[in-house]
Design an enzyme around this catalytic site. Sequence first.
Site, PDB file in Angstrom:
ATOM      1  CE  LYS A 100       0.519  -3.047  -8.233  1.00  0.00           C
ATOM      2  NZ  LYS A 100       1.103  -4.019  -7.359  1.00  0.00           N
ATOM      3  CD  GLU A 124      -4.681 -14.060 -15.174  1.00  0.00           C
ATOM      4  OE1 GLU A 124      -5.218 -14.346 -16.240  1.00  0.00           O
ATOM      5  OE2 GLU A 124      -5.317 -13.633 -14.182  1.00  0.00           O
ATOM      6  N   GLY A 129      -2.467 -11.034  -8.231  1.00  0.00           N
ATOM      7  CA  GLY A 129      -1.247 -11.847  -8.127  1.00  0.00           C
ATOM      8  C   GLY A 129      -1.429 -13.229  -8.732  1.00  0.00           C
ATOM      9  N   GLY A 182       7.171  -7.133   5.722  1.00  0.00           N
ATOM     10  CA  GLY A 182       7.522  -6.951   4.307  1.00  0.00           C
ATOM     11  C   GLY A 182       6.319  -6.838   3.385  1.00  0.00           C
ATOM     12  CD  GLU A 185       6.903  -1.096  -1.486  1.00  0.00           C
ATOM     13  OE1 GLU A 185       8.060  -0.658  -1.362  1.00  0.00           O
ATOM     14  OE2 GLU A 185       6.612  -2.104  -2.156  1.00  0.00           O
ATOM     15  CG  ASP A 196      -2.070  -2.091  -5.281  1.00  0.00           C
ATOM     16  OD1 ASP A 196      -1.203  -2.220  -6.162  1.00  0.00           O
ATOM     17  OD2 ASP A 196      -2.701  -3.059  -4.804  1.00  0.00           O
ATOM     18  CE  LYS A 200      -3.151  -5.054  -7.247  1.00  0.00           C
ATOM     19  NZ  LYS A 200      -2.835  -5.417  -5.855  1.00  0.00           N
TER      20      LYS A 200
END
Length: 413
Positions: A100, A124, A129, A182, A185, A196, A200
Amino acid sequence: MIQIAVIGHGVVGSGVVDLLHENKAGISSRAHETIRVKYILDLRDFPELPYASKFIKDFATIENDDEVRIVVECIGGVKIAYDYVKRSLLAGKSVVTSNKELVAAHGQELLELAQERNLNFLFEASVGGGIPIIRPLSQCLAANEVTEIAGILNGTTNFILTKMIYDKMSFDDALALAQKLGYAERDPSADVDGHDSCRKICILASLAFGHHVYPEQVSTEGIRNVTLEDVSYADVWGGSIKLLGVVKPCGDGKLDMCVAPMLIPKTNQLWRVDDVFNGILACGNATGDVLFYGRGAGKMPTASAVVADVIDCTKHFNARKYLYWDKGSPDLVIDASKSVFPMYIRATGLPADELTAAVEKVYGSCQKLTREGVDDEVAFIVPAAPYGEQCSKRQQLEWCGVKVLGFMRVFAD
Ligand code: HSE
């Protein structure tokens, strides 16, 4: 047989190779071709893997091999990814990416390069995701004028907010849990500071409104300042707090956009989107609201979208998929101060009666929110006004001795 190369063998890249192997028969049947991974580019060695012999370290091997028709980019980041993707297109190969950051920064240029060479550049997996959103927006909703897109576009922050809302965990504890599981980060900034989500919503805006929107053009705020007190007041109000990316056209070809934590009412479909899930609400003038929901991150959901693009590329070597937007412009997005929102304000510093009087004097009639047993602060929902005006009024309040503890946009239905 179609030969492909996968660049990067991290979470997504390894998922792509696994999925191509696991669902080989179905994928070949749906692509009408056998798809074979010829090379995997990674700086690391993976001697334990059954396909260890496919690993290479030099991108030129892929670039110069005419048998490779599709390059799958899964390394992330902008610098090297941009160089490899551009070189792949220049070498006559279609490209599929989950990146992205790359699409938000260079999407227009790479789409143009692909178009000039009658190649495909598909992404895509870059938003949502495993949720189909790029293709539905560019194809299935193509007959509509899009009137608004609002999305919970980041799974990590949605997980953190969900833990704060349902388990009363503090932001720091919820972040630590997200890191342990997880999702986040070690440096969580891209997620928790909203970058982020911003990338998007830029991709969705570019696609829906036809001009490249750069992340720098969009006012972006993360969730670091959201507290458990804010979460409780949102509940008293009848909603919760979500990190939303929002875009809508506002006349003259301009866009009204932002990324910020917002109060969202229970009546909104996005209110139900919890945990690491993503939700995107797109409103078309013919369809009305259309909701997209699912796993916005993770190895196999993201690989699912990448491999679907590989299949689509395979079926469209001689007929480009229509996916394109024009160059952007510096004034495409209106200044954030002009975006109109009702606001949530949590305040202290004066006795409750004086506090309410001060807020009503500055903002006019407002909805007051109180929590049982709490008498040293009050929260309010104040009427909609341009954000710049809301900020000036906040300053007026502070001049009256009010201490503002929480200040958030309200996403009205
Ligand atoms: N860090 C992202 C998220 C991964 O949490 O949603 C998917 O882009």
